[in-house]
Scaffold this motif. Structure first.
Motif, PDB file in Angstrom:
ATOM      1  N   PRO A 193       0.861  -1.180   0.000  1.00  0.00           N
ATOM      2  CA  PRO A 193       0.000   0.000   0.000  1.00  0.00           C
ATOM      3  C   PRO A 193       0.899   1.233   0.000  1.00  0.00           C
ATOM      4  O   PRO A 193       2.044   1.151   0.446  1.00  0.00           O
ATOM      5  CB  PRO A 193      -0.773  -0.097   1.315  1.00  0.00           C
ATOM      6  CG  PRO A 193      -0.225  -1.251   2.071  1.00  0.00           C
ATOM      7  CD  PRO A 193       0.819  -1.925   1.255  1.00  0.00           C
ATOM      8  N   GLU A 229       0.000  -3.882   8.754  1.00  0.00           N
ATOM      9  CA  GLU A 229       0.212  -3.780   7.302  1.00  0.00           C
ATOM     10  C   GLU A 229       1.673  -3.483   7.003  1.00  0.00           C
ATOM     11  O   GLU A 229       2.274  -4.051   6.104  1.00  0.00           O
ATOM     12  CB  GLU A 229      -0.654  -2.661   6.718  1.00  0.00           C
ATOM     13  CG  GLU A 229      -2.132  -2.967   6.664  1.00  0.00           C
ATOM     14  CD  GLU A 229      -2.886  -1.834   5.991  1.00  0.00           C
ATOM     15  OE1 GLU A 229      -3.027  -1.872   4.764  1.00  0.00           O
ATOM     16  OE2 GLU A 229      -3.312  -0.890   6.701  1.00  0.00           O
ATOM     17  N   ARG A 271     -16.597  -2.655   7.606  1.00  0.00           N
ATOM     18  CA  ARG A 271     -16.066  -2.041   6.392  1.00  0.00           C
ATOM     19  C   ARG A 271     -14.535  -2.175   6.347  1.00  0.00           C
ATOM     20  O   ARG A 271     -13.956  -2.559   5.341  1.00  0.00           O
ATOM     21  CB  ARG A 271     -16.480  -0.572   6.351  1.00  0.00           C
ATOM     22  CG  ARG A 271     -16.151   0.135   5.062  1.00  0.00           C
ATOM     23  CD  ARG A 271     -17.118   1.284   4.811  1.00  0.00           C
ATOM     24  NE  ARG A 271     -17.127   2.263   5.892  1.00  0.00           N
ATOM     25  CZ  ARG A 271     -16.204   3.226   6.018  1.00  0.00           C
ATOM     26  NH1 ARG A 271     -15.214   3.321   5.164  1.00  0.00           N
ATOM     27  NH2 ARG A 271     -16.294   4.087   7.008  1.00  0.00           N
ATOM     28  N   ARG A 272     -13.898  -1.905   7.462  1.00  0.00           N
ATOM     29  CA  ARG A 272     -12.428  -1.947   7.512  1.00  0.00           C
ATOM     30  C   ARG A 272     -11.913  -3.366   7.278  1.00  0.00           C
ATOM     31  O   ARG A 272     -10.926  -3.577   6.577  1.00  0.00           O
ATOM     32  CB  ARG A 272     -11.953  -1.424   8.880  1.00  0.00           C
ATOM     33  CG  ARG A 272     -10.461  -1.260   9.004  1.00  0.00           C
ATOM     34  CD  ARG A 272      -9.970  -0.042   8.235  1.00  0.00           C
ATOM     35  NE  ARG A 272      -8.506   0.011   8.193  1.00  0.00           N
ATOM     36  CZ  ARG A 272      -7.764  -0.451   7.200  1.00  0.00           C
ATOM     37  NH1 ARG A 272      -8.325  -1.011   6.147  1.00  0.00           N
ATOM     38  NH2 ARG A 272      -6.449  -0.359   7.238  1.00  0.00           N
ATOM     39  N   ALA A 325     -13.425  -5.727   5.595  1.00  0.00           N
ATOM     40  CA  ALA A 325     -13.633  -6.062   4.186  1.00  0.00           C
ATOM     41  C   ALA A 325     -12.529  -5.459   3.319  1.00  0.00           C
ATOM     42  O   ALA A 325     -11.999  -6.120   2.418  1.00  0.00           O
ATOM     43  CB  ALA A 325     -15.008  -5.573   3.726  1.00  0.00           C
ATOM     44  N   GLU A 326     -12.148  -4.218   3.610  1.00  0.00           N
ATOM     45  CA  GLU A 326     -11.068  -3.572   2.848  1.00  0.00           C
ATOM     46  C   GLU A 326      -9.758  -4.332   2.991  1.00  0.00           C
ATOM     47  O   GLU A 326      -8.999  -4.484   2.046  1.00  0.00           O
ATOM     48  CB  GLU A 326     -10.811  -2.163   3.384  1.00  0.00           C
ATOM     49  CG  GLU A 326     -11.788  -1.106   2.951  1.00  0.00           C
ATOM     50  CD  GLU A 326     -11.641   0.169   3.802  1.00  0.00           C
ATOM     51  OE1 GLU A 326     -12.535   0.993   3.714  1.00  0.00           O
ATOM     52  OE2 GLU A 326     -10.641   0.296   4.563  1.00  0.00           O
ATOM     53  N   LEU A 327      -9.498  -4.787   4.201  1.00  0.00           N
ATOM     54  CA  LEU A 327      -8.230  -5.468   4.479  1.00  0.00           C
ATOM     55  C   LEU A 327      -8.170  -6.854   3.847  1.00  0.00           C
ATOM     56  O   LEU A 327      -7.108  -7.337   3.482  1.00  0.00           O
ATOM     57  CB  LEU A 327      -8.053  -5.661   5.980  1.00  0.00           C
ATOM     58  CG  LEU A 327      -7.395  -4.589   6.797  1.00  0.00           C
ATOM     59  CD1 LEU A 327      -7.438  -5.008   8.265  1.00  0.00           C
ATOM     60  CD2 LEU A 327      -5.951  -4.372   6.375  1.00  0.00           C
ATOM     61  N   GLY A 328      -9.328  -7.513   3.779  1.00  0.00           N
ATOM     62  CA  GLY A 328      -9.375  -8.876   3.278  1.00  0.00           C
ATOM     63  C   GLY A 328      -8.759  -9.893   4.229  1.00  0.00           C
ATOM     64  O   GLY A 328      -8.231 -10.913   3.807  1.00  0.00           O
ATOM     65  N   GLU A 388      -8.746   6.442   8.586  1.00  0.00           N
ATOM     66  CA  GLU A 388     -10.140   6.740   8.875  1.00  0.00           C
ATOM     67  C   GLU A 388     -10.497   6.167  10.247  1.00  0.00           C
ATOM     68  O   GLU A 388     -10.021   5.084  10.600  1.00  0.00           O
ATOM     69  CB  GLU A 388     -11.004   6.062   7.811  1.00  0.00           C
ATOM     70  CG  GLU A 388     -11.998   6.983   7.168  1.00  0.00           C
ATOM     71  CD  GLU A 388     -12.924   6.194   6.283  1.00  0.00           C
ATOM     72  OE1 GLU A 388     -14.129   6.216   6.567  1.00  0.00           O
ATOM     73  OE2 GLU A 388     -12.437   5.556   5.320  1.00  0.00           O
TER      74      GLU A 388
END
Lengths: 415, 305
Positions: free
Chosen positions: B2, B51, B81-82, B84-87, B207
């Motif tokens: 990232p 990360e 939501r977080r 899901a973004e991270l997977g 966020e």
């Protein structure tokens, strides 16, 4: 730029150490009103006439009950340009292991001496331990100056005793300063005192703000104990193989020639990433990921080092041992040894002598008991890639761990 | 990788380097780590540090959330939501389930809270999934018992912390050895302060759930603190709700997390507020720490976060 400095405190039980920390936090406005209210209420409940600032740091129930510090309390405060991590360590001999914990990562030690008592057995012990553990800066706060009428003679006398003690030690601190203070009244802690006309130097806090930090020393040869191999094993990153770890010493640059130890294979640094992304150069203290030019065998426990300056490699070593277990250390016994990112087995080959911690002299006894410091020799099952503790605190230190109970038994400083 | 923003201020970089080191050590030495994730600001910082420690590879651990069922809905939505973004996989351990199974008994009355019950749920989840090291976002500056804790903190078979007999922690050498049934708590943010966390969030442009920012909501006053009205808290007749502009400094259970009056609607404003704060974040907002001088110590001994 704001820098981070790690400081530990040391001093005898009644030298007013916790009071000094309370004062430092209070005057530096690092104490919040709810913390102060807690302390005021606790002081009142205990029937103290004044708010006992010492209660700020004693965080455990047993500590407040007994009015002593058992374990390290970590405190955080800052002034413009500097953040402090303060390890407030216990004074009691029986909690020496906790003092060693606090001093092992400290860059500066704040040693408290009671102006009336002078250098007690316990403060000699702490002075010894801070030099043994290689704390670079020593700040001696000669406390309770109000109790000796702010006497310059008394201040100078104690200063001379400590100077004489330090001259005898082969390992000293890089810098030593003396500050006359009254923790109780705040003289020379954060604000300058008008009662110590003989003293023109900085206050304790001013001095702590000016000291250099480990990050300022990146001149030694590059050393990186390998922690982890980043291997995504996905189609998008098919060939990605990052060697991850934290730089123990020196600086590394893209294109540098490096050697993997103990295998001795050499290669060059193709790319370098830090927490901020790709870089050309990284220094001591940085957690990095390296990409190597050749696909050499590297795994956790190996040490990457500047090719031009190889580290030492060996299995027969000598060290100073700080022993923490109630069961004595035994020559001939096998322990687990943790050194950088490698764990191996080690046999304590011999105990050369136990140190009289107050004087630094060798004692005739050979039993290493709880809280003793001893010079020992040991042999490891696998080779260690090491440096003397004096030049490298990371490659020069190790832990002894019990094979079955997994207790941490002692700390080793390689010599 | 990232795209991470370039070099952070020196003190944040030093804290970040240390935290990444802790992540990698634990994951190299323990078989079944997990990361305790609450969607609070500290655990969001943990995720970013993870990360940095492990990307572009997957995390070598799942996330674990202990859901009291009384969380702020904004925090739960944000959590999902977080994740899901991270997977990365998320395990949700539910206090509701612990109650239904009779593992714990729901407290009753206006001050009832599931805060203490979640210790059982957490320890059950640790046992069920064989977790031998749990990363947490606790910081030593939060509270006096936490100020005493090691970076790597040992828990016995009953999940208990023995503050008088902690393993010596020398240099950066962590003794991570445990026997079956015992586990470690690992605190990469041990040396961070509330201000560091917010400065890092700003620097990394992370966020965070909306309730950290000033917003208008219905609250009531109890013991000098403001609480959000919710189906989970029984108000007494005197506790009359009113509308107020507030924000939350911590994100915990709705039953014990207080709000502060604030107009801070941006990260800069929050940082200004933290810099000039005169009360600690837990002192301002957490009823759970207020019972006795040693509330946190007692809960930590039992195995609390």
């Amino acid at each position: 730029m704001t820098t981070l400095l790690r400081v530990c405190t040391a001093g005898s039980v009644d030298d007013g150490k916790s009071t000094l920390i309370g004062r430092l936090l209070f005057d530096a406005k690092a104490l919040m009103s709810d913390q102060l209210t807690q302390v005021e209420e606790a002081s009142r409940r205990r029937g103290f006439a004044r708010t006992e600032l010492a209660l700020v740091t004693d965080g455990l129930r047993a500590e407040r009950e007994q009015g002593i510090t058992i374990d390290v309390a970590w405190r955080y405060f800052s002034v413009p340009g500097r953040r402090f991590i303060l390890a407030d360590t216990p004074g009691h001999v029986q909690y020496t292991r906790n003092m060693v914990t606090g001093a092992s990562t400290a860059e500066a030690a704040l040693l408290l001496v009671d102006a009336r008592q002078g250098l007690t057995e316990q403060s000699r012990r702490h002075l010894y331990l801070t030099t043994l553990l290689g704390v670079r800066h020593l700040v001696v706060a000669i406390n309770k100056m109000d109790q000796v009428d702010f006497s310059f003679e008394r201040f100078a006398e104690i200063r001379e005793i400590i100077d004489a003690y330090l001259r005898q030690r082969t390992r000293g601190a890089a810098s030593v300063v003396y500050v006359p203070v009254s923790a109780l009244h705040g003289d020379n802690v954060v604000t300058r005192s008008d009662r110590t006309a003989f003293y023109q130097g900085p206050t304790l806090l001013e001095h702590l703000t000016q000291l250099d930090t480990v990050r300022d020393q990146a001149h030694a040869p590059f050393r990186l104990p390998v922690q982890w191999i980043v291997r995504p094993q996905t189609d998008a990153h098919h060939d990605y193989r990052g060697i991850a770890g934290r730089i123990a010493a020196g600086t590394v640059r893209v294109g540098d020639a490096i050697t993997v130890h103990p295998s001795g294979k050499s290669t060059t640094v193709r790319a370098l990433e830090t927490s901020g992304g790709p870089v050309q150069e990284a220094r001591r203290g940085a957690s990095v990921t390296l990409h190597l030019e050749h696909d050499v065998d590297v795994s956790r426990g190996d040490v990457l080092a500047a090719a031009a300056a190889p580290p030492r490699i060996g299995q027969d070593l000598v060290a100073d041992l700080a022993w923490f277990s109630p069961r004595p250390a035994e020559a001939g016994k096998r322990y687990l040894l943790k050194h950088t990112t490698r764990t191996t087995k080690a046999t304590l080959a011999s105990i050369e002598h136990v140190v009289d911690v107050a004087s630094g002299a060798a004692l005739s006894k050979r039993d290493v008991e709880e809280n003793d410091i001893a010079r020992v020799a040991f042999k490891t099952a696998a080779p260690l890639v090491w440096e003397p503790y004096e030049t490298d605190r990371i490659l020069g230190s190790a832990l002894l761990v019990d094979e079955t109970t997994h207790e941490t038994l002692g700390g080793l400083m390689l010599r | 990788m990232p795209s991470f923003s370039p070099s952070s201020p020196a003190h944040l970089r030093a804290l970040e380097d240390e935290a990444i080191f802790v992540f990698r050590e634990i994951c190299a030495e323990r078989e079944r780590p997990a990361l305790l994730f609450s969607a609070g600001k500290d655990s969001l910082v943990l995720l970013r540090l993870a990360e940095k420690a492990f990307r572009p590879a997957r995390f070598p651990f799942p996330l674990l959330h202990v859901d009291t069922g009384h969380n702020f809905p904004e925090a739960i939505a944000f959590r999902d939501r977080r994740v899901a973004e991270l997977g990365e996989p998320l395990i949700v351990a539910s206090v509701e389930t612990s109650i239904a199974q009779g593992r714990v008994t729901e407290e009753t009355g206006p001050r009832a809270s599931r805060n203490r019950l979640q210790t059982v749920t957490l320890l059950d989840a640790i046992a069920e999934h064989g977790i031998d090291a749990a990363f947490g976002g606790a910081r030593r500056d939060e509270e006096r018992a936490r100020a005493k804790e090691r970076v790597i903190s040992f828990r016995d078979e009953a999940g208990q912390w023995d503050p008088k007999n902690q393993r010596p922690e020398l240099w950066d050498l962590y003794n991570t050895d445990v026997r079956r049934g015992e586990h470690l708590r690992a605190f990469p943010l041990s040396n961070w302060t509330e201000l560091d966390v917010w400065e890092y969030i700003r620097h990394e442009q992370l966020e965070v759930p909306s309730i950290y920012f000033a917003h208008e909501r219905e609250v009531f006053s109890r013991d000098g603190m403001l609480y959000a009205t919710s189906p989970f808290v029984t108000r007494t007749a005197r506790e009359v709700p009113f509308r107020e502009t507030v924000r939350f400094r911590t994100v915990g259970d709705m039953s014990c997390t207080g709000a502060v009056r604030s107009t801070a609607r941006t990260l800069d404003a929050i940082i200004d507020e933290v810099v000039s704060a005169t009360v600690t974040e837990r002192g301002a907002t957490r009823a759970d720490d207020k019972f006795t001088e040693a509330s946190m110590e007692d809960r930590k001994r039992e195995g609390y976060f």
